[in-house]
Scaffold this motif. Structure first.
Motif, PDB file in Angstrom:
ATOM      1  N   TYR A 151      -1.667  47.778  43.455  1.00  0.00           N
ATOM      2  CA  TYR A 151      -0.927  48.314  42.325  1.00  0.00           C
ATOM      3  C   TYR A 151       0.340  49.070  42.954  1.00  0.00           C
ATOM      4  O   TYR A 151       0.060  50.324  43.505  1.00  0.00           O
ATOM      5  N   GLU A 186       0.839  44.198  40.029  1.00  0.00           N
ATOM      6  CA  GLU A 186      -0.712  44.636  40.327  1.00  0.00           C
ATOM      7  C   GLU A 186      -1.178  43.155  40.520  1.00  0.00           C
ATOM      8  O   GLU A 186      -0.840  42.111  40.258  1.00  0.00           O
ATOM      9  N   TRP A 211      -5.117  41.327  41.338  1.00  0.00           N
ATOM     10  CA  TRP A 211      -6.424  41.737  41.205  1.00  0.00           C
ATOM     11  C   TRP A 211      -7.196  40.501  41.596  1.00  0.00           C
ATOM     12  O   TRP A 211      -6.853  39.403  41.557  1.00  0.00           O
ATOM     13  N   HIS A 266      -9.022  43.276  36.430  1.00  0.00           N
ATOM     14  CA  HIS A 266      -7.977  44.108  35.841  1.00  0.00           C
ATOM     15  C   HIS A 266      -8.417  44.726  34.497  1.00  0.00           C
ATOM     16  O   HIS A 266      -7.985  45.923  34.184  1.00  0.00           O
ATOM     17  N   SER A 285     -10.509  47.597  34.716  1.00  0.00           N
ATOM     18  CA  SER A 285      -9.701  48.931  35.324  1.00  0.00           C
ATOM     19  C   SER A 285      -9.328  49.717  34.188  1.00  0.00           C
ATOM     20  O   SER A 285      -9.267  51.017  34.360  1.00  0.00           O
ATOM     21  N   CYS A 313      -9.314  45.439  42.857  1.00  0.00           N
ATOM     22  CA  CYS A 313      -7.837  45.793  43.048  1.00  0.00           C
ATOM     23  C   CYS A 313      -7.394  45.656  44.480  1.00  0.00           C
ATOM     24  O   CYS A 313      -7.737  46.200  45.332  1.00  0.00           O
TER      25      CYS A 313
END
Length: 103
Positions: free
Chosen positions: A41, A57, A59, A65, A68, A38
């Motif tokens: 976000y 977002e 990643w 992703h 997550s 990450c």
């Protein structure tokens, strides 16, 4: 530059519930911020659209992703958000990052 995965989406809350939706998404950001890969976000809103909340977002990869979504508590927040959405969420834009600072 290494290819990263960027997802940008708009969620629309039922009238009067934008702040509640944004709060749920901010809670989600705190959970996934510790997830592998990450980079960003961000939860935002457009002052011209009182029901919309945007999530951007970044990643390291699409797999990061996808993983997550398995972080403890994320599914519960998704279930909490669903009843206040005005319709089903639309698929976010998957964008290719060409360059920039801090990514």
């Amino acid at each position: 530059m290494e290819n990263k995965y960027l997802l940008h989406g708009k969620l629309t809350a039922k009238p009067g519930q934008q702040k509640e939706l944004a709060d749920i998404l901010i809670q989600a950001s705190q959970l996934v911020s510790t997830a592998k890969g990450c980079t960003l976000y961000a939860v935002s809103h457009d002052q011209e659209d009182e029901n919309a909340v945007y999530v951007t977002e970044i990643w390291d990869s699409k797999d990061d992703h996808d993983n997550s979504l398995k972080v403890e508590g994320v599914r519960e927040l998704i279930m909490k958000a669903m009843p206040i959405l005005d319709g089903a969420p639309t698929k976010g834009q998957e964008l290719e990052i060409l360059g920039g600072v801090g990514i």
